[in-house]
Design a protein around this motif. Structure first.
Motif, PDB file in Angstrom:
ATOM      1  N   PRO A 193       0.804  -1.227   0.000  1.00  0.00           N
ATOM      2  CA  PRO A 193       0.000   0.000   0.000  1.00  0.00           C
ATOM      3  C   PRO A 193       0.837   1.277   0.000  1.00  0.00           C
ATOM      4  O   PRO A 193       0.395   2.307  -0.510  1.00  0.00           O
ATOM      5  N   ILE A 194       2.054   1.218   0.540  1.00  0.00           N
ATOM      6  CA  ILE A 194       2.917   2.403   0.537  1.00  0.00           C
ATOM      7  C   ILE A 194       3.323   2.748  -0.897  1.00  0.00           C
ATOM      8  O   ILE A 194       3.291   3.923  -1.303  1.00  0.00           O
ATOM      9  N   ILE A 195       3.680   1.724  -1.683  1.00  0.00           N
ATOM     10  CA  ILE A 195       4.037   1.955  -3.088  1.00  0.00           C
ATOM     11  C   ILE A 195       2.824   2.457  -3.868  1.00  0.00           C
ATOM     12  O   ILE A 195       2.929   3.377  -4.695  1.00  0.00           O
ATOM     13  N   ALA A 196       1.666   1.880  -3.593  1.00  0.00           N
ATOM     14  CA  ALA A 196       0.440   2.313  -4.279  1.00  0.00           C
ATOM     15  C   ALA A 196       0.147   3.786  -3.997  1.00  0.00           C
ATOM     16  O   ALA A 196      -0.228   4.544  -4.907  1.00  0.00           O
ATOM     17  N   LEU A 197       0.318   4.205  -2.752  1.00  0.00           N
ATOM     18  CA  LEU A 197       0.065   5.607  -2.399  1.00  0.00           C
ATOM     19  C   LEU A 197       1.045   6.550  -3.084  1.00  0.00           C
ATOM     20  O   LEU A 197       0.708   7.707  -3.359  1.00  0.00           O
ATOM     21  N   SER A 198       2.253   6.076  -3.367  1.00  0.00           N
ATOM     22  CA  SER A 198       3.210   6.901  -4.107  1.00  0.00           C
ATOM     23  C   SER A 198       2.666   7.268  -5.481  1.00  0.00           C
ATOM     24  O   SER A 198       2.756   8.418  -5.920  1.00  0.00           O
ATOM     25  N   CYS A 199       2.101   6.278  -6.170  1.00  0.00           N
ATOM     26  CA  CYS A 199       1.517   6.539  -7.493  1.00  0.00           C
ATOM     27  C   CYS A 199       0.246   7.378  -7.372  1.00  0.00           C
ATOM     28  O   CYS A 199       0.032   8.325  -8.138  1.00  0.00           O
ATOM     29  N   LEU A 200      -0.606   7.018  -6.409  1.00  0.00           N
ATOM     30  CA  LEU A 200      -1.877   7.713  -6.230  1.00  0.00           C
ATOM     31  C   LEU A 200      -1.679   9.183  -5.877  1.00  0.00           C
ATOM     32  O   LEU A 200      -2.485  10.045  -6.266  1.00  0.00           O
ATOM     33  N   SER A 201      -0.590   9.494  -5.163  1.00  0.00           N
ATOM     34  CA  SER A 201      -0.363  10.869  -4.706  1.00  0.00           C
ATOM     35  C   SER A 201      -0.110  11.849  -5.848  1.00  0.00           C
ATOM     36  O   SER A 201      -0.235  13.063  -5.653  1.00  0.00           O
ATOM     37  N   TRP A 202       0.226  11.351  -7.043  1.00  0.00           N
ATOM     38  CA  TRP A 202       0.386  12.266  -8.184  1.00  0.00           C
ATOM     39  C   TRP A 202      -0.915  13.016  -8.469  1.00  0.00           C
ATOM     40  O   TRP A 202      -0.902  14.106  -9.037  1.00  0.00           O
ATOM     41  N   GLY A 203      -2.047  12.446  -8.079  1.00  0.00           N
ATOM     42  CA  GLY A 203      -3.326  13.113  -8.268  1.00  0.00           C
ATOM     43  C   GLY A 203      -3.433  14.416  -7.502  1.00  0.00           C
ATOM     44  O   GLY A 203      -4.256  15.290  -7.844  1.00  0.00           O
ATOM     45  N   LEU A 204      -2.598  14.604  -6.471  1.00  0.00           N
ATOM     46  CA  LEU A 204      -2.604  15.851  -5.704  1.00  0.00           C
ATOM     47  C   LEU A 204      -2.110  17.036  -6.531  1.00  0.00           C
ATOM     48  O   LEU A 204      -2.261  18.182  -6.102  1.00  0.00           O
ATOM     49  N   LEU A 205      -1.519  16.761  -7.719  1.00  0.00           N
ATOM     50  CA  LEU A 205      -1.106  17.872  -8.592  1.00  0.00           C
ATOM     51  C   LEU A 205      -2.302  18.717  -9.027  1.00  0.00           C
ATOM     52  O   LEU A 205      -2.133  19.857  -9.467  1.00  0.00           O
ATOM     53  N   SER A 206      -3.504  18.166  -8.909  1.00  0.00           N
ATOM     54  CA  SER A 206      -4.697  18.936  -9.241  1.00  0.00           C
ATOM     55  C   SER A 206      -5.005  20.001  -8.193  1.00  0.00           C
ATOM     56  O   SER A 206      -5.775  20.935  -8.447  1.00  0.00           O
ATOM     57  N   ASP A 217      -3.963  18.202 -20.420  1.00  0.00           N
ATOM     58  CA  ASP A 217      -2.748  18.269 -19.604  1.00  0.00           C
ATOM     59  C   ASP A 217      -2.844  17.429 -18.337  1.00  0.00           C
ATOM     60  O   ASP A 217      -1.877  16.782 -17.934  1.00  0.00           O
ATOM     61  N   TRP A 218      -4.028  17.428 -17.678  1.00  0.00           N
ATOM     62  CA  TRP A 218      -4.120  16.725 -16.398  1.00  0.00           C
ATOM     63  C   TRP A 218      -3.925  15.225 -16.562  1.00  0.00           C
ATOM     64  O   TRP A 218      -3.375  14.559 -15.674  1.00  0.00           O
ATOM     65  N   ILE A 219      -4.343  14.680 -17.695  1.00  0.00           N
ATOM     66  CA  ILE A 219      -4.143  13.248 -17.944  1.00  0.00           C
ATOM     67  C   ILE A 219      -2.656  12.954 -18.121  1.00  0.00           C
ATOM     68  O   ILE A 219      -2.125  11.976 -17.576  1.00  0.00           O
ATOM     69  N   GLN A 220      -1.959  13.805 -18.868  1.00  0.00           N
ATOM     70  CA  GLN A 220      -0.527  13.605 -19.089  1.00  0.00           C
ATOM     71  C   GLN A 220       0.266  13.767 -17.808  1.00  0.00           C
ATOM     72  O   GLN A 220       1.248  13.060 -17.576  1.00  0.00           O
ATOM     73  N   GLN A 221      -0.123  14.715 -16.976  1.00  0.00           N
ATOM     74  CA  GLN A 221       0.682  15.059 -15.798  1.00  0.00           C
ATOM     75  C   GLN A 221       0.480  14.114 -14.621  1.00  0.00           C
ATOM     76  O   GLN A 221       1.427  13.800 -13.911  1.00  0.00           O
TER      77      GLN A 221
END
Length: 414
Positions: free
Chosen positions: A297-310, A383-387
């Motif tokens: 779950p720690i690795i998963a949250l690393s990927c999921l946290s990119w959504g905070l760029l919004s 852009d949001w999909i790419q980023q």
């Protein structure tokens, strides 16, 4: 009264040799890999598909470990073969640095691919032999703690090298900066190769099986091992869809500087460093499989946290993502290594290691290949999909996978 100097046991000397050999190894691997490898590929003219292929192809060669595991059963000692293939790996990888000086520009990328693949075919064999030898050198009762301390030391050094390398590329952009990095890497390679001669050459405990297929069937028939390995292969496929392309996304999509990329990787390495020590100590109390589950779950949250760029600025989000990645991937890699060399029968260990490496290697090959294609496909999207869209989506899938299938397989098999 004169006291005789305390004798250092051969075992302690061997552990120190393995630690010191890792120092120049981590220097050249850091300078030639990670974000610097991505940057060098972009300099040579690569696009996302080529970057994904290069990041993936090394793991594909892990399939060769099955044949290697069979062939090394003919050896009584392994050191000489390890040194030969290590030299081939280091020389071919280091030689990629002369490509801009000896080839026309249109041949830069093809030449790199040929040399790089040759290096990692040799590296697959040498890595198999090194893992077999190191599993005999490090006693099982101190294995978790030793690798925790060793990895902490080496990753601290790696963080410093990353920071220095990023500063060099920012100050000397383009070919000059990469030439400096390769010169430093060539020096480290020379030192690294010399230290390999100090390794011991313990006698090899052979498998009771002598034929190829019966030897291959041993790990396949071990249900706890093969179920865990197949799950971890599937997990690494999801992980490598995005994680190896973090540097590409930062450099080519978000357009951050090499210095920022280096700082992110340093932060990741710093957390990984602390994690190595923590995971190593926990490994003395809990099984490899159980601890592996908690890294997911720690690795998963690393990927999921990119959504905070919004919602948040780029730098804090990237910093959080890389810190989570350091905590998760550091533990995962260390525990998976201990799983390979500690939870497997000694005589058949090379084939168990080879089977694990082949299955997870194939998954880790397909992940960046497909991920690179997805990034290429997303070039015309908003852009949001790419980023961050793709990274966040994969992170959500990983989180669900961890708490469903991962919990069942890794928590139930103790």
């Amino acid at each position: 009264m004169h006291r005789p100097q305390r004798l250092v046991s051969n075992q302690r000397k061997h552990l120190l040799t393995a630690t010191w050999e890792g120092v120049p190894a981590v220097i050249y691997q850091t300078l030639l890999g990670g974000p610097f490898l991505t940057g060098y590929l972009l300099y040579l003219g690569a696009e996302s598909r080529e970057v994904g292929f290069v990041l993936a192809v090394t793991t594909f060669f892990n399939i060769l470990q099955i044949l290697t595991a069979y062939l090394i059963q003919r050896l009584q000692y392994r050191k000489k073969a390890m040194i030969v293939f290590t030299i081939l790996n280091r020389l071919m990888w280091g030689a990629t640095g002369v490509i801009p000086f000896v080839f026309d520009k249109q041949w830069w990328l093809p030449a790199f691919l040929v040399m790089y693949m040759g290096a990692f075919i040799a590296g697959t064999v040498s890595g198999m032999l090194w893992t077999s030898i190191i599993s005999d050198i490090v006693p099982s009762k101190v294995r978790g703690r030793y690798f925790g301390i060793r990895n902490t030391i080496l990753n601290a050094l790696g963080a410093v090298v990353l920071f220095v390398g990023g500063m060099i590329l920012d100050r000397y952009p383009g070919g000059t900066g990469f030439l400096i990095l390769f010169i430093l890497a060539w020096i480290a390679i020379a030192v690294n190769l010399s230290l390999f001669f100090l390794y011991p050459d313990p006698p090899f405990e052979h498998s009771k099986e002598r034929e190829f297929w019966p030897m291959v069937k041993k790990p396949l028939a071990d249900q706890p091992f093969i179920k865990s390995t197949l799950f971890l292969g599937g997990w690494l496929f999801l992980q490598t869809l995005v994680v190896p392309l973090y540097s590409y996304a930062m450099l080519d999509v978000l357009h951050v500087s090499y210095a920022v990329v280096s700082i992110m990787t340093v932060a990741q390495t710093a957390i990984m460093m602390m994690g190595f020590y923590v995971w190593g100590n926990l490994n003395a109390r809990f099984s490899n499989r159980r601890l592996l589950f908690w890294t997911l779950p720690i690795i998963a949250l690393s990927c999921l946290s990119w959504g905070l760029l919004s919602l948040l600025p780029v730098i804090p989000v990237l910093l959080l993502s890389h810190m989570l990645l350091g905590a998760g991937v550091g533990g995962f890699n260390q525990l998976a290594f201990n799983f390979m060399i500690g939870d497997t029968p000694k005589g058949d260990r090379p084939m168990f290691i080879a089977m694990y490496s082949a299955i997870t290697g194939l998954a880790s090959f397909l992940g960046p290949m497909i991920g690179g294609q997805v990034f290429k496909f997303m070039e015309g999207t908003p852009d949001w999909i790419q980023q961050y869209g793709f990274q966040a989506f994969v992170g959500m899938v990983m989180l669900l996978t961890a708490f469903t299938l991962g919990r069942k397989i890794l928590r139930d098999i103790i």
